[in-house]
Design a protein around this motif. Structure first.
Motif, PDB file in Angstrom:
ATOM      1  N   GLY A  37       0.817  -1.212   0.000  1.00  0.00           N
ATOM      2  CA  GLY A  37       0.000   0.000   0.000  1.00  0.00           C
ATOM      3  C   GLY A  37       0.848   1.258   0.000  1.00  0.00           C
ATOM      4  O   GLY A  37       0.575   2.211  -0.746  1.00  0.00           O
ATOM      5  N   ARG A  38       1.892   1.288   0.825  1.00  0.00           N
ATOM      6  CA  ARG A  38       2.752   2.474   0.882  1.00  0.00           C
ATOM      7  C   ARG A  38       3.558   2.629  -0.399  1.00  0.00           C
ATOM      8  O   ARG A  38       3.823   3.756  -0.832  1.00  0.00           O
ATOM      9  CB  ARG A  38       3.677   2.380   2.092  1.00  0.00           C
ATOM     10  N   THR A  39       3.934   1.519  -1.004  1.00  0.00           N
ATOM     11  CA  THR A  39       4.645   1.599  -2.271  1.00  0.00           C
ATOM     12  C   THR A  39       3.770   2.226  -3.345  1.00  0.00           C
ATOM     13  O   THR A  39       4.221   3.055  -4.137  1.00  0.00           O
ATOM     14  CB  THR A  39       5.107   0.196  -2.709  1.00  0.00           C
ATOM     15  N   GLU A  40       2.484   1.845  -3.370  1.00  0.00           N
ATOM     16  CA  GLU A  40       1.550   2.430  -4.336  1.00  0.00           C
ATOM     17  C   GLU A  40       1.406   3.938  -4.115  1.00  0.00           C
ATOM     18  O   GLU A  40       1.360   4.714  -5.074  1.00  0.00           O
ATOM     19  CB  GLU A  40       0.192   1.745  -4.227  1.00  0.00           C
ATOM     20  N   VAL A  41       1.338   4.354  -2.844  1.00  0.00           N
ATOM     21  CA  VAL A  41       1.228   5.787  -2.544  1.00  0.00           C
ATOM     22  C   VAL A  41       2.467   6.522  -3.048  1.00  0.00           C
ATOM     23  O   VAL A  41       2.376   7.582  -3.687  1.00  0.00           O
ATOM     24  CB  VAL A  41       1.043   6.008  -1.034  1.00  0.00           C
ATOM     25  N   ASN A  42       3.653   5.974  -2.772  1.00  0.00           N
ATOM     26  CA  ASN A  42       4.896   6.609  -3.219  1.00  0.00           C
ATOM     27  C   ASN A  42       4.952   6.715  -4.745  1.00  0.00           C
ATOM     28  O   ASN A  42       5.424   7.719  -5.298  1.00  0.00           O
ATOM     29  CB  ASN A  42       6.105   5.839  -2.700  1.00  0.00           C
ATOM     30  N   GLU A  43       4.474   5.666  -5.411  1.00  0.00           N
ATOM     31  CA  GLU A  43       4.474   5.694  -6.880  1.00  0.00           C
ATOM     32  C   GLU A  43       3.527   6.764  -7.405  1.00  0.00           C
ATOM     33  O   GLU A  43       3.829   7.442  -8.393  1.00  0.00           O
ATOM     34  CB  GLU A  43       4.099   4.306  -7.421  1.00  0.00           C
ATOM     35  N   ARG A  44       2.361   6.945  -6.730  1.00  0.00           N
ATOM     36  CA  ARG A  44       1.427   7.989  -7.157  1.00  0.00           C
ATOM     37  C   ARG A  44       2.012   9.377  -6.908  1.00  0.00           C
ATOM     38  O   ARG A  44       1.804  10.295  -7.710  1.00  0.00           O
ATOM     39  CB  ARG A  44       0.090   7.831  -6.431  1.00  0.00           C
ATOM     40  N   ILE A  45       2.738   9.548  -5.793  1.00  0.00           N
ATOM     41  CA  ILE A  45       3.373  10.842  -5.513  1.00  0.00           C
ATOM     42  C   ILE A  45       4.378  11.171  -6.606  1.00  0.00           C
ATOM     43  O   ILE A  45       4.405  12.291  -7.141  1.00  0.00           O
ATOM     44  CB  ILE A  45       4.061  10.811  -4.132  1.00  0.00           C
ATOM     45  N   ASP A  46       5.213  10.195  -6.963  1.00  0.00           N
ATOM     46  CA  ASP A  46       6.219  10.418  -8.004  1.00  0.00           C
ATOM     47  C   ASP A  46       5.563  10.689  -9.357  1.00  0.00           C
ATOM     48  O   ASP A  46       6.000  11.568 -10.115  1.00  0.00           O
ATOM     49  CB  ASP A  46       7.158   9.211  -8.101  1.00  0.00           C
ATOM     50  N   ALA A  47       4.507   9.933  -9.663  1.00  0.00           N
ATOM     51  CA  ALA A  47       3.821  10.129 -10.945  1.00  0.00           C
ATOM     52  C   ALA A  47       3.174  11.508 -11.008  1.00  0.00           C
ATOM     53  O   ALA A  47       3.185  12.166 -12.052  1.00  0.00           O
ATOM     54  CB  ALA A  47       2.772   9.035 -11.149  1.00  0.00           C
ATOM     55  N   GLY A  48       2.616  11.966  -9.884  1.00  0.00           N
ATOM     56  CA  GLY A  48       1.993  13.277  -9.855  1.00  0.00           C
ATOM     57  C   GLY A  48       2.977  14.403 -10.092  1.00  0.00           C
ATOM     58  O   GLY A  48       2.637  15.427 -10.700  1.00  0.00           O
ATOM     59  N   GLN A  49       4.210  14.224  -9.618  1.00  0.00           N
ATOM     60  CA  GLN A  49       5.228  15.257  -9.830  1.00  0.00           C
ATOM     61  C   GLN A  49       5.642  15.345 -11.287  1.00  0.00           C
ATOM     62  O   GLN A  49       6.011  16.417 -11.768  1.00  0.00           O
ATOM     63  CB  GLN A  49       6.445  14.969  -8.946  1.00  0.00           C
ATOM     64  N   ARG A  50       5.551  14.214 -12.019  1.00  0.00           N
ATOM     65  CA  ARG A  50       6.025  14.187 -13.402  1.00  0.00           C
ATOM     66  C   ARG A  50       4.939  14.506 -14.423  1.00  0.00           C
ATOM     67  O   ARG A  50       5.243  14.965 -15.521  1.00  0.00           O
ATOM     68  CB  ARG A  50       6.613  12.798 -13.719  1.00  0.00           C
ATOM     69  N   MET A  51       3.699  14.272 -14.069  1.00  0.00           N
ATOM     70  CA  MET A  51       2.626  14.327 -15.057  1.00  0.00           C
ATOM     71  C   MET A  51       2.265  15.758 -15.440  1.00  0.00           C
ATOM     72  O   MET A  51       2.492  16.714 -14.691  1.00  0.00           O
ATOM     73  CB  MET A  51       1.388  13.598 -14.527  1.00  0.00           C
ATOM     74  N   SER A  52       1.681  15.896 -16.606  1.00  0.00           N
ATOM     75  CA  SER A  52       1.125  17.177 -17.020  1.00  0.00           C
ATOM     76  C   SER A  52      -0.218  17.364 -16.325  1.00  0.00           C
ATOM     77  O   SER A  52      -0.961  16.395 -16.112  1.00  0.00           O
ATOM     78  CB  SER A  52       0.934  17.207 -18.535  1.00  0.00           C
ATOM     79  N   PRO A  53      -0.557  18.589 -15.931  1.00  0.00           N
ATOM     80  CA  PRO A  53      -1.817  18.807 -15.210  1.00  0.00           C
ATOM     81  C   PRO A  53      -3.035  18.503 -16.073  1.00  0.00           C
ATOM     82  O   PRO A  53      -3.038  18.738 -17.280  1.00  0.00           O
ATOM     83  CB  PRO A  53      -1.748  20.281 -14.813  1.00  0.00           C
ATOM     84  N   VAL A  54      -4.049  17.973 -15.413  1.00  0.00           N
ATOM     85  CA  VAL A  54      -5.317  17.669 -16.077  1.00  0.00           C
ATOM     86  C   VAL A  54      -6.399  18.546 -15.462  1.00  0.00           C
ATOM     87  O   VAL A  54      -6.236  19.093 -14.366  1.00  0.00           O
ATOM     88  CB  VAL A  54      -5.680  16.178 -15.919  1.00  0.00           C
ATOM     89  N   PRO A  55      -7.543  18.725 -16.135  1.00  0.00           N
ATOM     90  CA  PRO A  55      -8.631  19.514 -15.539  1.00  0.00           C
ATOM     91  C   PRO A  55      -9.089  18.923 -14.211  1.00  0.00           C
ATOM     92  O   PRO A  55      -9.047  17.707 -13.993  1.00  0.00           O
ATOM     93  CB  PRO A  55      -9.737  19.434 -16.595  1.00  0.00           C
ATOM     94  N   LEU A  56      -9.515  19.794 -13.316  1.00  0.00           N
ATOM     95  CA  LEU A  56      -9.946  19.374 -11.982  1.00  0.00           C
ATOM     96  C   LEU A  56     -10.981  18.266 -12.038  1.00  0.00           C
ATOM     97  O   LEU A  56     -10.927  17.311 -11.251  1.00  0.00           O
ATOM     98  CB  LEU A  56     -10.510  20.587 -11.230  1.00  0.00           C
ATOM     99  N   THR A  57     -11.930  18.357 -12.970  1.00  0.00           N
ATOM    100  CA  THR A  57     -13.026  17.386 -13.030  1.00  0.00           C
ATOM    101  C   THR A  57     -12.573  15.983 -13.403  1.00  0.00           C
ATOM    102  O   THR A  57     -13.338  15.035 -13.240  1.00  0.00           O
ATOM    103  CB  THR A  57     -14.098  17.862 -14.020  1.00  0.00           C
ATOM    104  N   GLU A  58     -11.344  15.833 -13.910  1.00  0.00           N
ATOM    105  CA  GLU A  58     -10.834  14.492 -14.204  1.00  0.00           C
ATOM    106  C   GLU A  58     -10.297  13.801 -12.956  1.00  0.00           C
ATOM    107  O   GLU A  58     -10.074  12.590 -12.973  1.00  0.00           O
ATOM    108  CB  GLU A  58      -9.728  14.570 -15.258  1.00  0.00           C
ATOM    109  N   ALA A  59     -10.108  14.565 -11.885  1.00  0.00           N
ATOM    110  CA  ALA A  59      -9.566  13.990 -10.653  1.00  0.00           C
ATOM    111  C   ALA A  59     -10.594  13.918  -9.529  1.00  0.00           C
ATOM    112  O   ALA A  59     -10.531  13.028  -8.680  1.00  0.00           O
ATOM    113  CB  ALA A  59      -8.356  14.806 -10.177  1.00  0.00           C
TER     114      ALA A  59
END
Length: 273
Positions: A37-59
């Motif tokens: 579970g913590r590994t998945e959270v860390n991966e999402r944190i890293d992915a969020g730092q790299r990704m291009s922003p999406v519209p609020l309604t997509e999240a």
């Protein structure tokens, strides 16, 4: 040699050993789930730092209730998504979050509602500022929020656990926990069910703010506990087997610790023989 293992005492010891080993294996599996579970959270944190922003309604889904109601929490795979949204800040309902630490200093995080065109609002964590002179809880002067349309880029942060309390001190809302449903009850519009950590802003954010860093979960600590508990289970079973083997050898007169004494008791052959 091993018939003694069927005695009540040894059967009881075996049962206790098996139960202890099973509990240790279960604890290891539990820590393994936490590691994943913590590994998945860390991966999402890293992915969020790299990704291009999406519209609020997509999240996040828009809040459907009336004023003072919070919308649904975002799905777990949407937490830490980098979003972009445009609205107008409402500085009259700014929330000061006390007792927050950045660079080993205790101060305040500043949440300001961003009111969107449809009348809903999103809480934006604009950053951290130090307290005023007089102590860690002394309210600081808050940098003025930009007027007019503001475009925000930031990462979705789920609401913090615990309801917390919301006070109004010196005309400002103040809390210790960023519990979005609780904060929504103090605001005059529907509020999205999570808040956003500000990364970028147009017009630019005030340089007095320090960015709130996102710490990674210590997943390797959980992996270490996995190895520890499974090793304890193996040691428990090995210990039972080792004690049983020693008892069997003793009962058969093969105890290696007694052999030297037995040899010393034997008569030495005479020279004439």
């Amino acid at each position: 040699m091993y018939r003694f293992l069927l005695s009540p005492r040894w059967l009881g010891a075996l049962a206790l050993t098996l139960v202890a080993a099973a509990v240790m294996v279960w604890l290891g599996n539990w820590q393994l789930d936490r590691y994943r579970g913590r590994t998945e959270v860390n991966e999402r944190i890293d992915a969020g730092q790299r990704m291009s922003p999406v519209p609020l309604t997509e999240a996040m889904s828009a809040p459907g209730g009336g004023a003072g109601k919070a919308g649904p929490a975002p799905a777990k795979d949407k937490v830490w998504t980098r979003i972009t949204v445009t609205g107008r800040y409402d500085p009259t309902n700014t929330v000061l979050v006390r007792g927050r630490t950045v660079d080993s200093r205790v101060g305040f995080e500043v949440l300001t509602p961003l009111v969107l065109a449809d009348g809903t609002a999103l809480l934006v964590d604009r950053g951290w500022i130090p307290p005023a002179p007089g102590g860690a809880t002394a309210q600081p002067p808050v940098p003025v929020a930009p007027t007019g349309d503001v475009t925000v880029v930031g990462r979705v942060h789920e609401t913090e656990s615990g309801a917390g309390t919301v006070d109004r001190r010196d005309g400002r809302l103040e809390t210790r926990r960023i519990a979005v449903p609780r904060l929504a009850g103090e605001l005059p519009y529907p509020v999205y069910g999570a808040y956003v950590l500000l990364d970028e802003q147009t017009p630019a954010a005030d340089p007095a703010f320090k960015a709130v860093s996102v710490g990674h979960a210590n997943n390797w600590q959980n992996f270490g506990y996995v190895v520890q508990w499974w090793l304890f289970a193996v040691m428990a079973l090995f210990g039972y087997g080792w004690v049983a083997r020693r008892e069997a050898r003793r009962a058969a007169g093969l105890d290696t610790e007694r052999k030297p004494l037995d040899r010393a008791a034997e008569p030495t052959p005479s020279a004439s023989a």
